[in-house]
Enzyme design. Sequence first.
Site, short mmCIF file in Angstrom:
data_model
loop_
_atom_site.label_atom_id
_atom_site.label_comp_id
_atom_site.label_asym_id
_atom_site.label_seq_id
_atom_site.Cartn_x
_atom_site.Cartn_y
_atom_site.Cartn_z
N GLU A 1 4.81 -8.43 -1.33
CA GLU A 1 3.65 -9.46 -1.51
C GLU A 1 4.09 -10.83 -1.91
OE1 GLU A 1 0.83 -7.87 -4.21
OE2 GLU A 1 0.48 -6.18 -3.09
N GLU B 1 1.43 0.20 -0.29
CA GLU B 1 0.80 0.60 -1.65
C GLU B 1 -0.63 0.73 -1.42
OE1 GLU B 1 1.41 -2.67 -4.58
OE2 GLU B 1 3.49 -2.72 -4.41
C1 FCB Z 1 0.37 -4.98 -6.65
C2 FCB Z 1 1.77 -5.06 -6.76
C3 FCB Z 1 2.32 -3.98 -7.54
C4 FCB Z 1 1.03 -3.46 -8.55
C5 FCB Z 1 -0.03 -3.33 -7.80
C6 FCB Z 1 -1.31 -2.84 -8.69
O1 FCB Z 1 -0.03 -6.39 -6.13
O2 FCB Z 1 2.78 -5.22 -5.63
O3 FCB Z 1 3.65 -4.11 -8.16
O4 FCB Z 1 0.89 -4.35 -9.75
O5 FCB Z 1 -0.57 -4.72 -7.35
#
Ligand code: FCB
Length: 481
Positions: free
Chosen positions: A183, A388
């Site tokens: 990110e 994620e």
């Molecule tokens: C993302 C991050 C991760 C976590 C989630 C909730 O932006 O990559 O580390 O904090 O959000």
Amino acid sequence: MSIQTTISATTQPSAGLHLPEGFLWGAATASYQIEGAAAADGRTTSIWDTFSHTPGKVQGGDTGDVADDHYNRYREDVALMKELGLQAYRFSIAWPRITPQVTAHGLGPVNEAGLDFYSRLLDELLEAGISPAATLYHWDLPQALEDAGGWPERATAERFAEYAGLVAARLGDRIGTFITLNEPWCSSYLGYGSGVHAPGRTDHAAVLAAVHHLNLGHGLAAAAIRAERPEATIGLTLNLAWVRPQTEAPADVAAAERVDGLQNRVFLDPVLRGSYPQDIVEATASVSDWSFVKDGDLDLIHQPLDVLGVNYYSPTVVRAYDGVGEREEADGHGASSASPWPACGDIEFPQQPGPYTDMGWSIDARGMTELLVRMHREHPGLELMVTENGAAFPDVVGPDGTIDDTDRIAYLRDHIEAVSDAVAAGAPVRGYYVWSLLDNFEWGYGYSKRFGVVHVDYDTQQRTPKASARWYRDLVRAHAG
Ligand code: FCB
């Protein structure tokens, strides 16, 4: 109205998912969020140590000093992953453990003890039959590099590539998938724009310079890894946003296009096409002349990409700001008087309709399908991985010690079905990693937000799988390719 009733929870595994053969089911974490052991075995300070130890920066004054103590409990944690039937584990490597004396001029000596921790973790994972995916940068920049200017400086990208090559050489025999950056939008816009993330700066020109040097760092690192390990799968993880205009009015549509450019295309285009989006260079001209982009940089950034990691949590809705009343910016990344967004003073980010997670993030699984299908449409042939997805909810530990997190199960089920819808529409999605394996240090929110499918008692470090962990285990069992 509770979230359960609005999104109709069921604890049954989803039926009828359309997922490709060999689809990988995993869970993700990140070094600073779980490891603790901040001063162990030669690790030096990262920007998140400095930031979290600065009063007022993190909720409750929480720090990652101890976190989940995973550094000392990794064996137990891998055993837990095995019990939960995980096929893959995405973790991140803490740069300040590997080259603790790095400066803008060179990596400095390698810290064997730091490397050894990840070596033992990798062995443990492989022994358990779990496929490792290692992220090289999940936000814990060595503080010395920030002191020399951080990501807005070119040297940070160069040192990052050297560190990536070193990790590939020393640990790459056991890492199937490398993710260069996690990110970069957050690293640049939240770290240097709104300042709600480390290093906490608020300078829009620095945001754009950081964007470029993160992109450059990715490209240089991908080349360095490939030179060491031609067989490695190399990816980049982006938090792509599904950006929609609040109405079809031309001003709202134009606002959505600009935010899409600043969040998505400013990373996708250089990496996948070898160019910066011209509309964004023009829209930000009053903030920066982009002179940090040197001849040849775009070729260095435009490396072959084996897989694009997509992180998705919540949709984004924007509208043009007419200058009347206070400008609304409910972006859900923490309170700051500074906006993360360069050149967006004429755009509003209105509060979106519920239901919400405990982060206040609006729940809408359609965004997952839209993003994956769009990536496939715009970049045919590009393999995709959900690196994620997950949700924080205010979990309640029952009198018998169990955590019946049906709201999280409903969230995961809906989003996994949304992934399946994207696959049915042709998107080549190769796997899904739930965020997160364990409750952990949620950046500016400290330990107040729980994303884990496994509960962590921070007093005793006891791990307790929530109902969602068992649900996920059953799902993986039923759908494992
Ligand atoms: C993302 C991050 C991760 C976590 C989630 C909730 O932006 O990559 O580390 O904090 O959000």
